[in-house]
Design a protein around this motif. Structure first.
Motif, mmCIF file in Angstrom:
data_model
loop_
_atom_site.group_PDB
_atom_site.id
_atom_site.type_symbol
_atom_site.label_atom_id
_atom_site.label_comp_id
_atom_site.label_asym_id
_atom_site.label_seq_id
_atom_site.Cartn_x
_atom_site.Cartn_y
_atom_site.Cartn_z
ATOM 1 N N LEU A 34 0.828 -1.202 0.000
ATOM 2 C CA LEU A 34 0.000 0.000 0.000
ATOM 3 C C LEU A 34 0.863 1.252 0.000
ATOM 4 O O LEU A 34 1.906 1.290 0.655
ATOM 5 C CB LEU A 34 -0.910 0.010 1.232
ATOM 6 C CG LEU A 34 -1.922 -1.137 1.354
ATOM 7 C CD1 LEU A 34 -2.584 -1.111 2.725
ATOM 8 C CD2 LEU A 34 -2.968 -1.043 0.256
ATOM 9 N N LYS A 35 0.395 2.276 -0.694
ATOM 10 C CA LYS A 35 1.098 3.561 -0.744
ATOM 11 C C LYS A 35 0.080 4.678 -0.840
ATOM 12 O O LYS A 35 -1.121 4.427 -0.989
ATOM 13 C CB LYS A 35 2.058 3.594 -1.936
ATOM 14 C CG LYS A 35 1.393 3.463 -3.282
ATOM 15 C CD LYS A 35 2.417 3.411 -4.397
ATOM 16 C CE LYS A 35 1.757 3.343 -5.773
ATOM 17 N NZ LYS A 35 0.847 2.200 -5.931
ATOM 18 N N TYR A 36 0.562 5.897 -0.749
ATOM 19 C CA TYR A 36 -0.319 7.059 -0.786
ATOM 20 C C TYR A 36 -1.248 7.002 -2.000
ATOM 21 O O TYR A 36 -0.816 6.762 -3.124
ATOM 22 C CB TYR A 36 0.495 8.355 -0.831
ATOM 23 C CG TYR A 36 -0.379 9.585 -0.973
ATOM 24 C CD1 TYR A 36 -1.117 10.054 0.105
ATOM 25 C CD2 TYR A 36 -0.497 10.242 -2.198
ATOM 26 C CE1 TYR A 36 -1.943 11.166 -0.018
ATOM 27 C CE2 TYR A 36 -1.312 11.356 -2.330
ATOM 28 C CZ TYR A 36 -2.043 11.812 -1.238
ATOM 29 O OH TYR A 36 -2.862 12.905 -1.369
ATOM 30 N N ASP A 38 -3.762 4.863 -2.392
ATOM 31 C CA ASP A 38 -4.406 3.558 -2.541
ATOM 32 C C ASP A 38 -5.673 3.471 -1.695
ATOM 33 O O ASP A 38 -5.836 4.168 -0.687
ATOM 34 C CB ASP A 38 -3.462 2.428 -2.132
ATOM 35 C CG ASP A 38 -2.374 2.169 -3.167
ATOM 36 O OD1 ASP A 38 -2.524 2.646 -4.312
ATOM 37 O OD2 ASP A 38 -1.392 1.492 -2.828
ATOM 38 N N GLN A 39 -6.568 2.587 -2.105
ATOM 39 C CA GLN A 39 -7.771 2.274 -1.351
ATOM 40 C C GLN A 39 -7.933 0.758 -1.288
ATOM 41 O O GLN A 39 -7.423 0.039 -2.141
ATOM 42 C CB GLN A 39 -9.017 2.886 -2.014
ATOM 43 C CG GLN A 39 -9.107 4.389 -1.900
ATOM 44 C CD GLN A 39 -10.368 4.928 -2.538
ATOM 45 O OE1 GLN A 39 -10.443 5.097 -3.749
ATOM 46 N NE2 GLN A 39 -11.379 5.195 -1.727
ATOM 47 N N VAL A 43 -6.358 -1.228 4.075
ATOM 48 C CA VAL A 43 -5.985 0.087 4.611
ATOM 49 C C VAL A 43 -6.464 0.272 6.054
ATOM 50 O O VAL A 43 -5.670 0.648 6.922
ATOM 51 C CB VAL A 43 -6.489 1.230 3.708
ATOM 52 C CG1 VAL A 43 -6.162 2.589 4.328
ATOM 53 C CG2 VAL A 43 -5.857 1.129 2.322
ATOM 54 N N GLN A 47 -4.213 0.893 9.396
ATOM 55 C CA GLN A 47 -4.438 2.039 10.278
ATOM 56 C C GLN A 47 -4.694 1.587 11.718
ATOM 57 O O GLN A 47 -4.178 2.192 12.658
ATOM 58 C CB GLN A 47 -5.616 2.866 9.757
ATOM 59 C CG GLN A 47 -5.342 3.575 8.443
ATOM 60 C CD GLN A 47 -6.588 4.203 7.854
ATOM 61 O OE1 GLN A 47 -7.714 3.880 8.253
ATOM 62 N NE2 GLN A 47 -6.413 5.104 6.899
ATOM 63 N N ASP A 63 -10.780 3.631 4.312
ATOM 64 C CA ASP A 63 -10.181 2.718 3.335
ATOM 65 C C ASP A 63 -9.265 3.467 2.369
ATOM 66 O O ASP A 63 -8.887 2.941 1.325
ATOM 67 C CB ASP A 63 -11.259 1.957 2.554
ATOM 68 C CG ASP A 63 -12.100 2.863 1.667
ATOM 69 O OD1 ASP A 63 -11.977 4.107 1.793
ATOM 70 O OD2 ASP A 63 -12.874 2.333 0.850
ATOM 71 N N TYR A 65 -5.623 5.531 1.790
ATOM 72 C CA TYR A 65 -4.236 5.690 2.255
ATOM 73 C C TYR A 65 -3.808 7.143 2.001
ATOM 74 O O TYR A 65 -3.228 7.470 0.971
ATOM 75 C CB TYR A 65 -3.326 4.724 1.484
ATOM 76 C CG TYR A 65 -1.972 4.454 2.104
ATOM 77 C CD1 TYR A 65 -0.956 5.400 2.072
ATOM 78 C CD2 TYR A 65 -1.698 3.223 2.677
ATOM 79 C CE1 TYR A 65 0.297 5.134 2.610
ATOM 80 C CE2 TYR A 65 -0.449 2.939 3.215
ATOM 81 C CZ TYR A 65 0.538 3.895 3.178
ATOM 82 O OH TYR A 65 1.774 3.613 3.714
ATOM 83 N N THR A 69 -1.858 8.470 7.081
ATOM 84 C CA THR A 69 -1.446 7.069 7.068
ATOM 85 C C THR A 69 0.006 6.952 6.616
ATOM 86 O O THR A 69 0.804 6.218 7.220
ATOM 87 C CB THR A 69 -2.351 6.239 6.141
ATOM 88 O OG1 THR A 69 -3.714 6.432 6.510
ATOM 89 C CG2 THR A 69 -2.006 4.758 6.220
ATOM 90 N N GLU A 70 0.350 7.675 5.579
ATOM 91 C CA GLU A 70 1.721 7.642 5.070
ATOM 92 C C GLU A 70 2.712 8.112 6.140
ATOM 93 O O GLU A 70 3.769 7.495 6.347
ATOM 94 C CB GLU A 70 1.842 8.521 3.826
ATOM 95 C CG GLU A 70 3.233 8.484 3.184
ATOM 96 C CD GLU A 70 3.342 9.429 2.008
ATOM 97 O OE1 GLU A 70 3.768 8.982 0.922
ATOM 98 O OE2 GLU A 70 2.993 10.626 2.168
#
Length: 218
Positions: A34-36, A38-39, A43, A47, A63, A65, A69-70
């Motif tokens: 997962l990265k910035y 993404d859904q 997710v 978190q 859901d 990102y 989150t990052e």
């Protein structure tokens, strides 16, 4: 007629197995990288795990990102000696699962704390959760929180059914403190009540500390 019925049952059995196998594979699949931006269903799991460790401070799980989150992933990676790129890849997930819990695992951890130590001090309750997590980190025990807790013969409360009692808020708080690194046991893998323990083996383990009614040992 009998042979026809047997054949039909065999075909139905094969179809059932074919339907179950993809479901099992999906459940066992590793979380996605997962990265910035993404859904997806992984997710909020990410978190929640970061939230139990104090990295993700947003009250609501989503859901998506996003930047929060990052940033939480970057700080977690930095603290655990990982490449701080803000991407939740396989190494980040592997490390995170060793030191955190998802919502279901948190419930299990609180349940074992409550059932094993609800009569103990708060420190004694944190200590029980810490033993579970120390076992999780050890190669001698199962590699999931559920596996550690429900390992045959590991905890009396599982065997006698108290494990299925509903935990209180103190048990959840103790579980969360243990997840955030509080360990009053000195890295213990075992504990026992000296008034009731009859196993010679448990008495032979190197003892670290006594907290309330429990002696903790490695």
């Amino acid at each position: 007629m009998r042979n026809k019925k047997i054949m039909i049952k065999s075909i139905l059995f094969i179809i059932t197995i074919m339907m179950i196998m993809p479901l099992q594979a999906a459940m066992a699949a590793a979380p996605a990288t997962l990265k910035y931006g993404d859904q997806g269903i992984d997710v909020p799991d990410l978190q929640y795990r970061l939230k139990t460790l104090g990295y993700f401070t947003n009250n609501a799980l989503t859901d998506f990102y996003g930047r929060q989150t990052e940033d939480a992933v970057r700080r977690f990676q930095r603290d655990y000696g990982l490449n701080s790129d803000g991407v939740a890849g396989s190494q980040t997930w592997s490390t995170l699962k060793k030191v955190s819990a998802n919502e279901r695992e948190m419930n299990l951890l609180a349940r074992i704390v409550y059932s094993e130590a609800r009569g103990e001090s708060y420190t004694g309750q944190v200590a029980v959760a810490a033993v579970v997590l120390n076992r999780l980190a050890s190669s001698q025990f199962p590699d999931t929180i559920q596996g550690v807790i429900e390992q045959s013969g590991a905890f009396t409360a599982v065997a006698d059914g108290q494990y299925y009692l509903t935990p209180n808020s103190t048990a959840y708080r103790a579980a969360q403190d243990a997840l955030r690194g509080v360990d009053p046991t000195g890295d213990a893998l075992y504990y026992f009540n000296p008034k009731t323990a009859t196993s010679k083996w448990i008495w032979s383990r190197p003892q670290t500390v006594q907290i309330g009614n429990h002696i903790f040992a490695r």
